[in-house]
Write an enzyme that holds these catalytic residues in place. Structure first.
Site, short mmCIF file in Angstrom:
data_model
loop_
_atom_site.label_atom_id
_atom_site.label_comp_id
_atom_site.label_asym_id
_atom_site.label_seq_id
_atom_site.Cartn_x
_atom_site.Cartn_y
_atom_site.Cartn_z
N ASP A 11 76.89 25.71 51.07
CA ASP A 11 76.51 26.37 52.33
C ASP A 11 76.62 25.37 53.49
OD1 ASP A 11 72.84 26.12 52.33
OD2 ASP A 11 74.35 24.85 51.33
N HIS A 241 71.35 15.20 50.03
CA HIS A 241 70.96 15.86 48.78
C HIS A 241 72.18 16.27 47.94
CE1 HIS A 241 66.90 16.48 50.56
NE2 HIS A 241 67.55 16.81 51.65
O1 RIB Z 1 66.82 21.25 50.15
C1 RIB Z 1 68.07 20.66 50.43
C2 RIB Z 1 69.18 21.65 50.20
O2 RIB Z 1 69.05 22.74 51.11
C3 RIB Z 1 70.57 21.06 50.47
O3 RIB Z 1 71.52 21.71 49.67
C4 RIB Z 1 70.82 21.40 51.90
O4 RIB Z 1 72.22 21.48 52.21
C5 RIB Z 1 70.19 22.76 51.99
O5 RIB Z 1 71.14 23.70 51.50
CA CA Z 2 73.54 22.72 50.69
#
Ligand code: RIB
Ligand code: CA
Length: 314
Positions: A11, A241
């Protein structure tokens, strides 16, 4: 090293962009497709942003548009406060040149896995609606995939949306319940590792120095994102992340895991909770009857940081 065939469900989103460029840079990862989903931004923006990232990296990779709504409940309010109005920290981005693959993300996942039985690793770094829908389209999917890695969840640490829930799981808790309940080998890279240690403020500058185009985009787009994460802190910080499951593909020894029975909260209070019971830790049938998953609990941050830098430098 063997080449890893992956479908990256995403996303984009700033940390998604860093992860996608990291995967594109690695000679040991073959991206069969970028399947997009809503989450950080609406799915139409996710899809167009994935096309933009392919343009920037001069990569020809199929991009699909997937689910734009949670399995249950109203439309998301998205995370523009973290990723900016355009999903890339509001830096100027050109209109994409490429066209979307006409299939939905779920259909692309099913078609691609069936065409490469036992060879494809699904790496999901957004809400899990596409994987849940793919399971509904193709109930035998779990027997056909190689591995499923997700960035999401918070097993033994607090969430980042509620005290219990991490964003990707919270955004589509019912889809996550379907995905965690399937009989495929699932490994969860949650906030236990991705939120454990921030990247230093000069990390994005180093990426830009090593790779002016891809690293430069990450540095520029991450400024807005770092502002969000640095609020009230003495120095600027950043959390990437989504690159963690991809790093595991390349250097599994950097990570430590525990194995546990996973249950996903779908109620008002526990929405999006990834409640993990380490194997042997409970006699509750509610957990014992749930599939077991691998949960990343520790990572060697210095070596992980060096892996990112070295890969961007290739
Ligand atoms: O909590 C972090 C996640 O949520 C990551 O994938 C960031 O891109 C959002 O999608
Ligand atoms: Ca993400």
């Amino acid at each position: 090293m063997a080449t890893h065939k992956i479908i990256l469900d995403t996303d984009p989103g700033i940390d998604d962009a860093m992860a996608i460029f990291f995967a594109m840079q690695s000679p040991d990862i073959e991206i069969l497709g970028l399947t997009t989903v809503y989450g950080n931004v609406p799915v139409s923006m996710s899809a167009q942003n994935a096309l933009r990232l392919c343009d920037i990296a001069k990569q020809s990779i199929p991009v699909t548009q997937g689910v734009g709504m949670p399995w249950v409940g109203p439309e998301s309010t998205y995370a523009h406060f973290v990723h900016g109005d355009n999903g890339f920290g509001d830096i100027p981005v050109a209109a994409p040149l490429g066209q979307l693959d006409p299939r939905s993300s779920a259909q692309f996942i099913v078609d691609t896995v069936k065409a490469n039985p036992g060879e494809v690793t699904l790496v999901a770094v957004g809400p899990l609606g596409n994987l849940a829908l793919a399971l509904r389209l193709c109930p035998e999917l779990p027997s056909l995939v190689k591995q499923v890695y997700i960035m999401g969840g918070a097993a033994f640490v607090k969430g980042n949306v509620t005290p219990l829930a991490e964003a990707n799981i919270w955004n589509d808790a019912h889809a996550a319940d379907i995905v965690f309940g399937a009989s495929w080998p699932l490994t969860m890279f949650g906030l236990d590792v991705t939120y454990d240690i921030p990247f230093a403020p000069d990390f994005v500058d180093i990426l830009a120095q090593k790779n002016p185009i891809l690293g430069g985009f990450v540095r520029d787009s991450a400024q807005f994102y770092m502002d969000f994460y640095s609020q009230g802190l003495p120095e600027r910080v950043c959390y990437f992340h989504d690159a963690f499951p991809l790093a595991y593909l390349l250097k599994p020894d950097l990570f430590t895991f525990t194995r546990g029975h996973a249950r996903i909260g779908t109620g008002e209070l526990d929405r999006g909770q990834t409640a993990i019971a380490p194997v042997g830790s409970t006699m509750s049938p509610l957990w014992l009857e749930a599939p077991t998953v691998n949960v990343a609990t520790r990572v060697d941050h210095a070596q992980l940081t060096q892996l990112f830098i070295d890969t961007y430098a290739l």
